[in-house]
Design an enzyme around this catalytic site. Structure first.
Site, PDB file in Angstrom:
ATOM      1  N   ASN A 140      39.015  73.469  34.689  1.00  0.00           N
ATOM      2  CA  ASN A 140      39.010  72.003  34.695  1.00  0.00           C
ATOM      3  C   ASN A 140      38.909  71.549  36.150  1.00  0.00           C
ATOM      4  OD1 ASN A 140      39.467  69.280  34.421  1.00  0.00           O
ATOM      5  ND2 ASN A 140      41.644  69.488  33.876  1.00  0.00           N
TER       6      ASN A 140
ATOM      7  N   LYS B 126      38.576  68.663  37.242  1.00  0.00           N
ATOM      8  CA  LYS B 126      39.138  67.312  37.404  1.00  0.00           C
ATOM      9  C   LYS B 126      38.161  66.431  38.192  1.00  0.00           C
ATOM     10  CE  LYS B 126      43.667  69.422  37.333  1.00  0.00           C
ATOM     11  NZ  LYS B 126      45.063  69.152  37.177  1.00  0.00           N
TER      12      LYS B 126
ATOM     13  N   HIS C 132      44.341  65.932  27.754  1.00  0.00           N
ATOM     14  CA  HIS C 132      44.918  66.499  28.978  1.00  0.00           C
ATOM     15  C   HIS C 132      46.085  65.627  29.425  1.00  0.00           C
ATOM     16  CE1 HIS C 132      45.339  67.712  33.159  1.00  0.00           C
ATOM     17  NE2 HIS C 132      44.762  68.841  32.796  1.00  0.00           N
TER      18      HIS C 132
ATOM     19  N   GLU D  53      46.897  64.456  32.153  1.00  0.00           N
ATOM     20  CA  GLU D  53      46.539  63.325  33.026  1.00  0.00           C
ATOM     21  C   GLU D  53      45.959  62.174  32.214  1.00  0.00           C
ATOM     22  OE1 GLU D  53      44.327  65.801  35.730  1.00  0.00           O
ATOM     23  OE2 GLU D  53      46.216  66.765  36.252  1.00  0.00           O
TER      24      GLU D  53
ATOM     25  N   GLU E 225      50.006  73.175  27.878  1.00  0.00           N
ATOM     26  CA  GLU E 225      50.096  72.906  29.310  1.00  0.00           C
ATOM     27  C   GLU E 225      51.363  72.097  29.593  1.00  0.00           C
ATOM     28  OE1 GLU E 225      46.114  73.113  31.403  1.00  0.00           O
ATOM     29  OE2 GLU E 225      46.163  71.131  30.534  1.00  0.00           O
TER      30      GLU E 225
ATOM     31  N   GLY F 235      49.460  71.529  38.361  1.00  0.00           N
ATOM     32  CA  GLY F 235      49.197  71.122  39.739  1.00  0.00           C
ATOM     33  C   GLY F 235      50.424  71.149  40.624  1.00  0.00           C
TER      34      GLY F 235
ATOM     35  N   SER G 253      49.240  75.783  36.759  1.00  0.00           N
ATOM     36  CA  SER G 253      49.351  76.575  37.996  1.00  0.00           C
ATOM     37  C   SER G 253      49.035  78.062  37.779  1.00  0.00           C
ATOM     38  CB  SER G 253      50.730  76.379  38.636  1.00  0.00           C
ATOM     39  OG  SER G 253      50.904  75.016  38.982  1.00  0.00           O
TER      40      SER G 253
END
Ligand code: PEP
Length: 247
Positions: free
Chosen positions: A11, A13, A94, A96, A164, A170, A210
């Site tokens: 991904n 991003k 996701h 985010e 996730e 991140g 991560s």
């Protein structure tokens, strides 16, 4: 039970440009183990460019799409448009999208249903926040997010579940292999009881948060971890090591 094909998604991003994509593509083309389903998810404006550059044995995913075919939805894209570009996969839900852009469980589920109806493979992301884990709500949160998807779809054959944990995305804080395995196993049990044994046995449940070249091998040894969704490290040379984590 048929073996589940290892799945690794990168991904990207909102990162990169054509020059950076050229560097990533050069690293991947010709050097990827084709027994792994490998998917790259560039920003939507680079989907076509990335698709034109990557070997055809590698797949391209969108990072998001909307729940209807077309219309007055400024800034969004539809599964039909992705199909038109030859894009085969889409990441939905996701963290985010859920927590920065406020997407609800229901919206994510509606998007999953519409993407599947358009024959895309859906990488459906779920995961708990740190405060939810600390409050003992990990399973409840993941089941709630998955239940919304279950209520919206009937065919799971083109779904990959990405677990996730939000606290690991991140942040450099990876779930330990045991922590990830525990959740994956719970999810598989839930699928067996709420969907079917067949779906539970065959669906890929991948881990994201991560993942690096250094920690991927230990995670990949766990029986219910069928691959990874990778953010930061998918832009780096170590992405190749992550794809090869099971070797
Ligand atoms: C992600 O964006 O899905 C992700 C897991 O990011 P990172 O690997 O950087 O934690």
């Amino acid at each position: 039970m048929a073996a589940r094909k290892f799945f690794v998604g990168g991904n990207w991003k909102m990162n990169g440009n054509k020059a950076a994509i050229d560097v990533i593509v050069e690293r991947l083309n010709g050097s990827i183990n084709t027994s792994v389903e490998t998917v790259c998810a560039p920003p939507q404006c680079y989907l076509d460019y990335t698709k034109s550059k990557l070997d055809s044995s590698l797949f391209v995913a969108a990072q998001n799409c909307y729940k209807v075919e077309k219309g007055a939805f400024t800034g969004d894209i539809s599964p039909a448009m992705l199909k038109d570009l030859g894009v085969s996969h889409v990441i939905l839900g996701h963290s985010e999208r859920r927590h920065v852009f406020g997407e609800s469980d229901q919206l994510v589920a509606d998007k999953c249903a519409h993407a599947l109806a358009n024959d895309l493979t859906v990488i459906a992301c779920i995961g708990e926040k740190l405060e939810e884990r600390e409050a003992g709500q990990t399973e409840a949160v993941n089941v709630r997010q998955l239940t919304a998807i279950k209520n919206a779809i009937s065919d799971w054959s083109k779904v990959v579940i990405a677990y996730e944990p939000v606290w690991a995305i991140g942040t450099g804080k990876t779930a330990t292999p045991d922590q990830a395995q525990e959740v994956h196993e719970e999810l598989r049990k839930w699928l067996a009881s709420e969907v079917s044994k067949e779906v539970s046995d065959s669906i890929r449940i991948i881990y994201g948060g991560s993942v690096t070249g250094a920690n991927c091998k230990d995670l990949a040894k766990k029986p219910d971890i069928d691959g990874f969704l990778v953010g930061g490290a998918s832009l780096k040379p170590e992405f190749v090591d992550i794809i090869n984590a099971r070797d």
